[in-house]
Write a protein that holds these residues in place. Structure first.
Motif, PDB file in Angstrom:
ATOM      1  N   ALA A   1     -70.384  25.068  73.456  1.00  0.00           N
ATOM      2  CA  ALA A   1     -70.656  25.640  72.285  1.00  0.00           C
ATOM      3  C   ALA A   1     -69.524  25.990  71.582  1.00  0.00           C
ATOM      4  O   ALA A   1     -68.327  26.017  72.176  1.00  0.00           O
ATOM      5  N   ASP A   2     -69.250  25.734  70.217  1.00  0.00           N
ATOM      6  CA  ASP A   2     -68.052  26.395  69.538  1.00  0.00           C
ATOM      7  C   ASP A   2     -68.722  27.314  68.520  1.00  0.00           C
ATOM      8  O   ASP A   2     -69.718  27.902  68.429  1.00  0.00           O
ATOM      9  N   GLN A   3     -67.612  27.976  67.588  1.00  0.00           N
ATOM     10  CA  GLN A   3     -68.004  29.160  66.721  1.00  0.00           C
ATOM     11  C   GLN A   3     -69.128  28.937  65.778  1.00  0.00           C
ATOM     12  O   GLN A   3     -69.570  29.877  65.279  1.00  0.00           O
ATOM     13  N   GLN A   4     -69.337  27.687  65.584  1.00  0.00           N
ATOM     14  CA  GLN A   4     -70.655  27.320  64.317  1.00  0.00           C
ATOM     15  C   GLN A   4     -71.972  27.612  65.215  1.00  0.00           C
ATOM     16  O   GLN A   4     -73.105  27.479  64.779  1.00  0.00           O
ATOM     17  N   ASP A   5     -71.868  27.553  66.693  1.00  0.00           N
ATOM     18  CA  ASP A   5     -73.272  27.790  67.360  1.00  0.00           C
ATOM     19  C   ASP A   5     -73.411  29.298  67.648  1.00  0.00           C
ATOM     20  O   ASP A   5     -72.726  30.127  67.582  1.00  0.00           O
ATOM     21  N   CYS A   6     -75.028  29.615  67.779  1.00  0.00           N
ATOM     22  CA  CYS A   6     -75.013  31.004  67.718  1.00  0.00           C
ATOM     23  C   CYS A   6     -74.571  31.854  69.195  1.00  0.00           C
ATOM     24  O   CYS A   6     -73.905  31.306  70.179  1.00  0.00           O
ATOM     25  N   PRO A   7     -74.185  33.203  69.351  1.00  0.00           N
ATOM     26  CA  PRO A   7     -73.824  33.638  70.142  1.00  0.00           C
ATOM     27  C   PRO A   7     -74.522  33.528  71.472  1.00  0.00           C
ATOM     28  O   PRO A   7     -73.794  33.543  72.692  1.00  0.00           O
ATOM     29  N   GLN A   8     -75.847  33.262  71.576  1.00  0.00           N
ATOM     30  CA  GLN A   8     -76.351  33.046  72.659  1.00  0.00           C
ATOM     31  C   GLN A   8     -76.076  32.048  73.598  1.00  0.00           C
ATOM     32  O   GLN A   8     -75.819  31.944  74.720  1.00  0.00           O
ATOM     33  N   MET A   9     -75.689  30.652  72.654  1.00  0.00           N
ATOM     34  CA  MET A   9     -75.023  29.559  73.302  1.00  0.00           C
ATOM     35  C   MET A   9     -73.834  30.009  73.751  1.00  0.00           C
ATOM     36  O   MET A   9     -73.398  29.383  74.833  1.00  0.00           O
ATOM     37  N   ASN A  10     -73.127  30.568  73.098  1.00  0.00           N
ATOM     38  CA  ASN A  10     -71.679  30.895  73.604  1.00  0.00           C
ATOM     39  C   ASN A  10     -71.725  32.028  74.690  1.00  0.00           C
ATOM     40  O   ASN A  10     -70.581  31.786  75.584  1.00  0.00           O
ATOM     41  N   ASN A  11     -72.628  32.550  74.887  1.00  0.00           N
ATOM     42  CA  ASN A  11     -72.585  33.773  75.835  1.00  0.00           C
ATOM     43  C   ASN A  11     -73.362  33.287  77.218  1.00  0.00           C
ATOM     44  O   ASN A  11     -73.995  34.023  78.123  1.00  0.00           O
ATOM     45  N   ASN A  12     -73.855  31.975  77.134  1.00  0.00           N
ATOM     46  CA  ASN A  12     -74.686  31.363  78.224  1.00  0.00           C
ATOM     47  C   ASN A  12     -75.880  32.281  78.458  1.00  0.00           C
ATOM     48  O   ASN A  12     -76.495  32.491  79.407  1.00  0.00           O
ATOM     49  N   GLN A  13     -76.454  32.413  77.517  1.00  0.00           N
ATOM     50  CA  GLN A  13     -77.865  33.003  77.234  1.00  0.00           C
ATOM     51  C   GLN A  13     -79.026  32.226  76.555  1.00  0.00           C
ATOM     52  O   GLN A  13     -78.636  31.179  75.874  1.00  0.00           O
ATOM     53  N   SER A  14     -80.232  32.537  77.166  1.00  0.00           N
ATOM     54  CA  SER A  14     -81.459  31.671  76.574  1.00  0.00           C
ATOM     55  C   SER A  14     -81.569  31.876  75.119  1.00  0.00           C
ATOM     56  O   SER A  14     -81.135  33.008  74.644  1.00  0.00           O
ATOM     57  N   TRP A  15     -82.093  30.927  74.312  1.00  0.00           N
ATOM     58  CA  TRP A  15     -82.048  31.203  72.953  1.00  0.00           C
ATOM     59  C   TRP A  15     -83.642  30.188  72.367  1.00  0.00           C
ATOM     60  O   TRP A  15     -83.889  29.520  73.246  1.00  0.00           O
ATOM     61  N   SER A  16     -83.782  30.456  71.227  1.00  0.00           N
ATOM     62  CA  SER A  16     -84.767  29.633  70.532  1.00  0.00           C
ATOM     63  C   SER A  16     -84.652  29.490  69.246  1.00  0.00           C
ATOM     64  O   SER A  16     -83.526  28.674  68.689  1.00  0.00           O
ATOM     65  N   PHE A  17     -85.025  30.538  68.263  1.00  0.00           N
ATOM     66  CA  PHE A  17     -84.958  30.248  66.881  1.00  0.00           C
ATOM     67  C   PHE A  17     -83.603  30.837  66.446  1.00  0.00           C
ATOM     68  O   PHE A  17     -83.136  30.467  65.553  1.00  0.00           O
ATOM     69  N   GLU A  18     -82.927  31.453  67.334  1.00  0.00           N
ATOM     70  CA  GLU A  18     -81.653  32.292  66.879  1.00  0.00           C
ATOM     71  C   GLU A  18     -80.749  30.946  66.796  1.00  0.00           C
ATOM     72  O   GLU A  18     -79.692  31.273  65.870  1.00  0.00           O
ATOM     73  N   ALA A  19     -80.989  29.899  67.311  1.00  0.00           N
ATOM     74  CA  ALA A  19     -79.679  28.618  66.994  1.00  0.00           C
ATOM     75  C   ALA A  19     -79.862  28.395  65.358  1.00  0.00           C
ATOM     76  O   ALA A  19     -78.877  28.234  64.657  1.00  0.00           O
ATOM     77  N   ASP A  20     -80.945  28.533  64.671  1.00  0.00           N
ATOM     78  CA  ASP A  20     -81.020  28.112  63.317  1.00  0.00           C
ATOM     79  C   ASP A  20     -80.625  29.308  62.544  1.00  0.00           C
ATOM     80  O   ASP A  20     -80.230  29.063  61.359  1.00  0.00           O
ATOM     81  N   TYR A  21     -81.142  30.573  62.905  1.00  0.00           N
ATOM     82  CA  TYR A  21     -80.772  31.669  61.937  1.00  0.00           C
ATOM     83  C   TYR A  21     -79.285  31.624  61.844  1.00  0.00           C
ATOM     84  O   TYR A  21     -78.887  31.987  60.779  1.00  0.00           O
ATOM     85  N   TYR A  22     -78.663  31.620  63.104  1.00  0.00           N
ATOM     86  CA  TYR A  22     -77.247  31.746  63.072  1.00  0.00           C
ATOM     87  C   TYR A  22     -76.527  30.564  62.258  1.00  0.00           C
ATOM     88  O   TYR A  22     -75.764  30.631  61.556  1.00  0.00           O
ATOM     89  N   GLY A  23     -77.176  29.261  62.587  1.00  0.00           N
ATOM     90  CA  GLY A  23     -76.631  27.891  61.733  1.00  0.00           C
ATOM     91  C   GLY A  23     -76.890  28.217  60.148  1.00  0.00           C
ATOM     92  O   GLY A  23     -75.834  27.920  59.593  1.00  0.00           O
TER      93      GLY A  23
END
Length: 825
Positions: free
Chosen positions: A704-726
């Motif tokens: 993941a890079d800085q445009q991806d959500c914190p959950q992706m960068n912190n190795n946590q599970s995610w769902s809609f957070e990806a789009d909200y942070y996007g």
């Protein structure tokens, strides 16, 4: 009934039918019959290119609106908006410029304008109605009413000189005009003589005293003359819609809550003390008390404070204040160690579903950072469901290994780094469409081949949600193979995976590494994508496993070719599902539509519509080259577009998963800003929630890079957070001209590192707070469809005051079109 409403009924030149008027007044404004009739006309308008007389469709639509809504223009009728659509659509059609039906539509529209003279000047410069006597008669009457008699005379004379039809009627109208002017002049002169005699005769030789004027009265030259000169310059500036041409002293409606009316003080109060001396009142602070109770064999924390409800925290907070420092995440991990170890593992089945994804009924939402008034949106369908919110189970390396250890036997965790990571899978490559720009765009690097022995479902006990790798190649293939109907039946799908073609290697050999232009060669011919033959023009962008090219067919039409070095049909499936589920929604024009897909053993080729004006990242760089930031009005426009698109995608169970500024294309018009839109592309990382059990979470095996959500960068599970942070990342790039950066506060909330400018709209603060902290301040479970709609409507309200937006978008469209022509000529 008619007598009761007669004051509000809009009169018509030809009169109204009493029976039809009575029927309209008895019918509710938002009746299904009106909606059905309106939809019928809208369908006909969408097919205007196939009609012999498209103007007649608009005329019938306007006539129906007059009869169905006798009150005239209002929110329900939308009459002015309909008149604007009609007049704007045909303004450049030579066939209708001298059609009396079209001119009458313009005349009705002018009645609603606050500056009808400007409308007539615009018609004159566009040569609309120039051959019709009606134009000169109505323009002359308007000028006469405004006491511009000389201008009116010239307008009549110009129409007579050009033999406007019917000429006899125009001559008669001009004669009547001259008679009225002569009569009024004689009457005025007579009145002057009477006043002179009443004051007394003044000899002609008597000296008169003239008072010297202290200053000259300013006269606006733009309003001096509307005579024959307006026909000389054919160049015309667009007049815009009525809403955009409101005067500065017209205030927009706003809530009365919190408003204070100024009070006029009496003379007796003038001597009283105006400002009371402030005295600090000692406030006794009541501290909350904390106790601990045992519930079902677990220790919980109970927080009590007088006058407030008791709060229960489902953890033992005493463990936070021991000899060593410990976080809430580690505390939850410790609590899990006490759970029974021999639980059955249930792997969730793959669910086939084609039903519409619905959100739960909307509820009022209150926010601490805004006013206390709530916003309620009714829902038509009473039955609804929503994806379940993730539990308070934090997904980290240590927690993951703790859970897996329950099933593999007991072990003692001493050091997180000493624990081997769980077996995971890599992902199938995707294409990120990028361009060469001053802002560096990071391309996700290719990853290693996924292990065939790995499973996309990470094993969890029953009370923990399932975590899935959405890009797992084997998972995607099994999901697509289980479709009913099969992917083979989709229009434009061509499966020829028995052949090896190795075309991309040839494309790379003839691509200039600096300019990205394709050299002319036989290798530049694309003759393996159906019956059409294309030629490569240039490279538009590249990603981890593919490239995007500009191609041209034999007729000179441009398209985009997305070529992937690993044959993939996932994006083709996702895009078809989106357009199928939203087939009746206009939002589909803002989502890229696939034309065809050609699958080979080693490569795949997806043909898409080509958008020539670039991306939002191009907009940012366009402004940066001028040494300034993107106009806030333009940022507001793109925010509304983006929120609306993602709101609709989440409603039908689609997560985009890769929102960034270079995945948002623009489509601006130089003449009609109402058709401006943003188009979302690159759905290679998208997820169809209909294919997974309800409540499924996801994990990423890519870097993941800085445009991806914190959950992706912190190795946590995610769902809609990806789009909200996007969404937040895209808006941040537009506002600040740089990629988003956040920091985490002690409270656990995220905060932007950049500070907002003081002259920006305050609504940005609340929007970013929701997008980067979706778990806070919202009384709604995922997906936050209600909240996205609420935020979108707030920014739509701000658009009403964006008077410079048409000029800005027209300028950008002109510059981007010019850039495309200079690059490909």
């Amino acid at each position: 009934m008619i007598e009761r409403h007669k004051e509000n009924i809009q009169p018509m030149v030809g009169g109204r039918s009493a029976s039809g008027l009575l029927e309209s007044l008895n019918r509710p404004r938002s009746s299904p019959m009106n909606d059905k009739e309106r939809n019928k006309f809208e369908t006909q308008i969408s097919q205007l290119d196939e009609l012999d007389d498209p103007l007649q469709v608009f005329l019938d639509y306007i006539n129906w609106t007059h009869n169905a809504f006798p009150m005239g223009n209002n929110v329900e009728s939308g009459l002015v908006n309909l008149l604007e659509r009609c007049t704007s659509y045909f303004k450049d059609h030579e066939h209708y410029k001298n059609d009396s039906r079209y001119l009458k539509t313009w005349l009705e529209y002018a009645n609603y304008s606050d500056s009808p003279i400007e409308v007539f000047v615009y018609l004159a410069k566009k040569e609309i109605g120039r051959e019709l006597a009606l134009f000169y008669e109505e323009f002359g009457k308007l000028l006469e009413v405004n006491h511009k008699f000389t201008d009116a005379k010239e307008i009549y004379e110009y129409g007579i000189e050009h033999n406007a039809r019917p000429i006899n009627r125009l001559l008669r109208s001009f004669k009547d005009f001259q008679s009225r002017v002569t009569y009024n002049n004689d009457k005025s002169e007579g009145l002057k003589r009477v006043l002179t005699l009443k004051r007394g005769n003044v000899p002609d030789s008597a000296p008169t005293t003239v008072k010297k004027s202290k200053f000259n009265v300013l006269v606006d030259d733009s309003e001096m003359s509307f005579g024959k000169n307006i026909f000389k310059d054919a160049d015309s500036k667009e007049i815009g819609s009525i809403n955009l041409r409101k005067k500065e002293n017209v205030f927009n409606a706003k809530p009365w809550q919190g408003e204070v009316l100024a009070q006029r003080s009496s003379s007796r109060e003038s001597g009283s003390q105006k400002v009371q001396v402030y005295r600090d009142v000692e406030v006794v602070s009541v501290q909350p008390t904390t106790t601990h109770e045992e519930v079902n064999g677990k220790i919980i924390t109970v927080v009590s404070k007088p006058g407030k409800a008791t709060d229960k925290v489902m953890v033992n907070t005493q463990l936070l204040y021991g000899n060593e420092e410990i976080s809430m995440m580690e505390l939850l991990a410790k609590n899990r160690r006490l759970r029974p170890k021999n639980l059955d593992i249930k792997e969730p089945p793959i669910v086939e579903s084609t039903q519409e994804f619905k959100s739960r009924p909307l509820t009022p939402i209150k926010r601490e950072y805004e006013e206390s008034n709530t916003f309620v949106i009714p829902l038509k369908d009473e039955e609804s469901r929503v994806l379940r919110s993730p539990t308070m189970t934090f997904y980290s390396k240590i927690a993951n290994n703790e859970v897996l250890g329950m099933f593999n036997g007991a072990y003692d965790v001493k050091d997180e780094d000493a624990i081997s990571e769980a077996n995971s899978t890599n992902y199938d490559g995707f294409v990120t469409e990028t361009f060469n720009k001053p802002i560096d765009v990071k391309v996700t690097p290719p990853t290693q081949e996924p292990s065939n022995s790995s499973s996309p479902f990470i094993e969890r006990p029953d009370d923990i949600i399932n975590v899935v790798d959405p890009l797992d190649e084997n998972l995607r293939e099994s999901l697509l193979n289980s479709l009913t109907p099969s992917l083979e039946s989709y229009p434009g799908y061509n499966n020829t995976k028995t052949q090896f073609i190795e075309a991309i290697r040839r494309f790379r050999s003839i691509t200039d590494s600096r300019t990205k232009v394709i050299q002319k060669s036989s290798s530049a011919i694309v003759n393996f994508c159906g019956d059409e033959i294309y030629s490569l023009k240039c490279e538009l962008g590249q990603g981890g496993f593919g490239y995007v090219y500009l191609i041209e067919n034999e007729l000179g039409n441009f398209k985009a070719l997305k070529a992937e070095t690993k044959s993939s049909n996932w994006e083709f499936y996702i895009l078809n599902q989106i357009h199928q589920r939203l087939s009746t929604d206009e939002i589909t024009t803002k989502i890229i539509k696939p034309e065809s897909l050609y699958m080979y053993q080693d490569e795949s080729f997806l043909i898409l519509k080509y958008l020539s004006q670039g991306t939002l990242l191009d907009i940012v760089n366009y402004y940066r080259n001028q040494g300034k930031g993107v106009d806030e009005e333009l940022c507001i426009f793109f925010t509304v577009e983006l929120l609306e698109i993602i709101e609709k995608l989440h409603t039908i169970g689609i997560i985009h998963g890769d929102l960034k500024a270079d995945n948002c294309m623009i489509d601006f018009k130089t003449d009609d800003h109402r058709d401006n839109k943003m188009i979302l592309i690159d759905f290679g990382r998208s997820i169809d929630l209909f294919l997974f059990p309800e409540g499924t979470q996801f994990t990423n095996t890519w870097e993941a890079d800085q445009q991806d959500c914190p959950q992706m960068n912190n190795n946590q599970s995610w769902s809609f957070e990806a789009d909200y942070y996007g969404i937040a990342a895209i808006i941040h790039t537009l506002l600040f001209g740089k990629y988003i950066e956040i920091e985490t506060l002690k409270s656990g909330k995220n905060k932007l590192k950049e500070n907002f400018k003081r002259y920006w709209k305050s609504e940005w603060i609340g929007l970013f707070d929701i997008l980067i902290n979706p778990y806070y301040n919202v009384n709604e479970k995922f997906p936050l469809i209600d909240e996205l709609k609420y935020q979108r409507q707030k920014f739509q309200g701000l658009l009403q005051g964006c008077k410079e937006l048409p000029r800005i978008t027209s300028e950008i469209a002109f510059e981007m079109n010019k850039k495309f022509k200079s690059k490909h000529n």
